[in-house]
Design a protein around this motif. Structure first.
Motif, short mmCIF file in Angstrom:
data_model
loop_
_atom_site.label_atom_id
_atom_site.label_comp_id
_atom_site.label_asym_id
_atom_site.label_seq_id
_atom_site.Cartn_x
_atom_site.Cartn_y
_atom_site.Cartn_z
N PHE A 199 55.69 24.42 47.75
CA PHE A 199 54.98 24.31 46.48
C PHE A 199 53.60 23.72 46.73
CE2 PHE A 199 57.22 20.37 47.25
CZ PHE A 199 56.22 19.42 47.07
N THR A 200 52.72 23.90 45.77
CA THR A 200 51.44 23.19 45.74
C THR A 200 51.36 22.44 44.42
OG1 THR A 200 50.34 24.89 47.07
CG2 THR A 200 48.92 23.41 45.80
N GLU A 201 51.10 21.13 44.49
CA GLU A 201 51.02 20.30 43.28
C GLU A 201 49.66 19.64 43.18
OE1 GLU A 201 55.48 18.83 42.04
OE2 GLU A 201 53.85 17.38 42.08
N ILE A 202 49.16 19.60 41.96
CA ILE A 202 47.85 19.00 41.68
C ILE A 202 48.00 18.02 40.53
CG2 ILE A 202 45.49 19.45 40.89
CD1 ILE A 202 45.67 22.18 42.20
N ASP A 203 47.55 16.78 40.73
CA ASP A 203 47.49 15.80 39.64
C ASP A 203 46.09 15.88 39.05
OD1 ASP A 203 50.09 14.95 40.13
OD2 ASP A 203 49.45 13.45 41.57
N LEU A 204 45.97 16.51 37.89
CA LEU A 204 44.67 16.85 37.32
C LEU A 204 44.23 15.83 36.28
CD1 LEU A 204 42.49 19.14 37.45
CD2 LEU A 204 43.54 20.01 35.35
N CYS A 205 43.07 15.23 36.51
CA CYS A 205 42.46 14.31 35.55
C CYS A 205 41.89 15.11 34.38
CB CYS A 205 41.36 13.52 36.25
SG CYS A 205 40.40 12.46 35.15
N PRO A 206 42.03 14.63 33.15
CA PRO A 206 41.48 15.37 32.00
C PRO A 206 39.96 15.45 32.00
CG PRO A 206 42.35 13.24 31.31
CD PRO A 206 42.78 13.45 32.72
N HIS A 207 39.30 14.65 32.85
CA HIS A 207 37.84 14.71 32.94
C HIS A 207 37.37 15.74 33.97
CE1 HIS A 207 36.89 11.07 30.49
NE2 HIS A 207 38.11 10.74 30.85
N ALA A 208 38.28 16.48 34.56
CA ALA A 208 37.91 17.50 35.55
C ALA A 208 37.11 18.62 34.89
CB ALA A 208 39.16 18.07 36.22
N ASP A 209 36.34 19.32 35.71
CA ASP A 209 35.55 20.45 35.22
C ASP A 209 36.46 21.50 34.58
OD1 ASP A 209 32.68 21.75 35.55
OD2 ASP A 209 34.16 23.32 35.97
N ALA A 210 35.97 22.14 33.53
CA ALA A 210 36.77 23.13 32.79
C ALA A 210 37.25 24.28 33.67
CB ALA A 210 35.96 23.67 31.62
N SER A 211 36.52 24.56 34.74
CA SER A 211 36.91 25.67 35.62
C SER A 211 38.25 25.39 36.30
CB SER A 211 35.84 25.90 36.68
OG SER A 211 35.68 24.75 37.51
N ALA A 212 38.65 24.11 36.41
CA ALA A 212 39.91 23.78 37.07
C ALA A 212 41.09 24.40 36.33
CB ALA A 212 40.08 22.27 37.16
N ILE A 213 41.12 24.28 35.01
CA ILE A 213 42.20 24.87 34.22
C ILE A 213 42.19 26.39 34.36
CG2 ILE A 213 43.06 25.26 31.89
CD1 ILE A 213 43.72 22.53 32.81
N GLN A 214 41.02 26.97 34.34
CA GLN A 214 40.91 28.44 34.46
C GLN A 214 41.47 28.93 35.79
OE1 GLN A 214 36.72 29.05 33.90
NE2 GLN A 214 36.76 28.46 31.73
N VAL A 215 41.13 28.22 36.86
CA VAL A 215 41.63 28.62 38.19
C VAL A 215 43.14 28.41 38.28
CG1 VAL A 215 41.58 28.03 40.65
CG2 VAL A 215 39.44 28.24 39.37
N LEU A 216 43.64 27.30 37.77
CA LEU A 216 45.08 27.05 37.81
C LEU A 216 45.84 28.11 37.03
CD1 LEU A 216 45.05 23.17 37.40
CD2 LEU A 216 45.63 24.45 39.46
N ASN A 217 45.33 28.51 35.88
CA ASN A 217 45.97 29.58 35.10
C ASN A 217 45.96 30.89 35.87
OD1 ASN A 217 46.63 28.01 32.88
ND2 ASN A 217 44.70 28.42 31.81
#
Length: 277
Positions: free
Chosen positions: A88-106
Motif C-alpha cells: 500500500f501507499t499511505e499519505i497523511d495529508l495536512c488540510p493546508h496542502a496545495d489543492a492539487s494534492a487532492i486532485q492527484v490522489l483522486n
C-alpha cells in the motif's frame, strides 16, 4: 489559544519531515541489510523501511505543502513501496496542502483510511511550572540508563496489538536520536510510564515534538501521561522553544489527555491509502 496559520502548519509539517527522516536514518543503522531511506515526494517525505513495520515507518508526510504536486511523482513512490514489499501507499495529508494534492490522489485511486489529530501548544513561561502528583516523580533519563528505555516503552504498549519488533525499534530509535530526551514516570520507585521529546529546528522556528508515550497497564488512569507532558513542556520552554506538538488518533485516551494538558487541535490530517494490486 493557538491560531493555525499557513506558516504554523508549514512549521509543524516540516518538523514531521525531520521527525520521520531521523526515524528512518536510525533504521538504516539498525538494519543495514535493508534499504531504509527517505525519498522526496510532492515536496514532502516518503519513509521506506522494513515492510513488517507497516504504515508507522512506511508512509508519506507533508505532501503538497510547498506547492503543486504531480501524478508522475506519486506514481514513482507507489513503485518504490511495491518494490520493497509494502502492499500500500499511505499519505497523511495536512488540510493546508496545495489543492492539487487532492486532485492527484483522486486520479490515482486513493481512498480515505482514517484521521490523525495534530495538536499544538504555544509555550510560555507559565509552562515552566511542572505538575506535582503525589507519589510520582519524573526522571530525566541519564545517558547511562538510556538502554532501559526500549524495554519499558514496549511494556507500556504491550496490549495494543502492534508488532513487538516495531515497538522495540521505535524505542531504540528514540535512544539513538541526538535530538531526543527520554523520560520515566516513577511511582514507588518503579517505572510507571515513559516518553520522549524531540527538539526539532525547522526553517520557520523550533518545534518540541512529544512522542512515544506509553504507560504500563497497571498504572493507567493515574495521570502518568499528563505529568510526562507537563515535564516535557517545561524542559522545552527552558530550552527556548515556543511551540510544542503531538499527534494522536481522534477520540482515544491520548487525545483527551493531550487536550487536558492545554494543547489545541491545530488541524486533522486525513490519511489517504491506495492498496497495490
Amino acid at each position: 489559544m493557538l491560531l493555525t496559520t499557513l506558516s504554523t502548519a508549514q512549521r509543524l509539517e516540516e518538523a514531521d519531515i525531520l521527525h520521520l527522516t531521523r526515524q528512518v536514518e536510525a533504521c538504516s543503522k539498525f538494519f543495514p541489510d535493508q534499504k531504509s531511506q527517505i525519498i522526496s515526494v510532492g515536496n514532502g517525505a516518503a519513509g521506506i523501511t522494513l515492510p513488517v513495520f507497516g504504515r508507522k515507518l512506511n508512509h508519506i508526510v507533508s505532501y503538497g505543502m510547498a506547492g503543486p504536486v504531480s501524478t508522475e511523482d506519486l506514481a514513482k513512490a507507489e513503485e518504490w513501496y511495491t518494490e520493497i514489499g509494502v502492499d500500500f501507499t499511505e499519505i497523511d495529508l495536512c488540510p493546508h496542502a496545495d489543492a492539487s494534492a487532492i486532485q492527484v490522489l483522486n486520479s490515482r485511486g486513493y481512498s480515505v483510511n482514517g484521521f490523525i489529530n495534530q495538536y499544538a501548544r504555544a509555550l510560555t513561561d507559565e509552562d515552566l511550572e511542572e505538575a506535582e502528583v503525589p507519589g510520582m516523580t519524573i526522571l530525566r533519563l541519564p545517558a547511562d540508563r538510556a538502554h532501559e528505555f526500549p524495554a519499558m516503552s514496549l511494556a507500556g504498549y504491550k496490549d495494543n496489538g502492534r508488532l513487538p519488533l516495531l515497538l522495540e525499534t521505535l524505542g531504540r530509535i528514540a535512544v539513538f536520536r541526538e535530538d531526543t530526551s527520554l523520560y520515566f514516570a516513577m511511582v514507588d520507585g518503579k517505572v510507571a510510564g515513559s516518553a520522549g521529546m524531540a527538539l526539532i529546528k525547522t526553517s520557520k522556528g523550533g518545534v518540541a515534538h512529544m512522542y512515544i508515550d506509553s504507560t504500563l497497564p497497571e498504572y493507567r488512569g493515574r495521570g502518568i501521561q499528563a505529568a510526562l507532558l507537563k515535564a516535557r513542556m517545561a524542559d522545552a520552554r527552558k530550552a527556548g522553544y515556543d511551540l510544542a506538538s503531538v499527534g494522536a488518533r481522534p477520540q482515544n485516551g491520548s487525545s483527551r489527555n493531550i487536550e487536558r494538558a492545554g494543547f489545541s487541535l491545530a488541524y486533522a490530517k486525513t490519511t489517504f491509502v491506495k492498496v497495490h494490486k
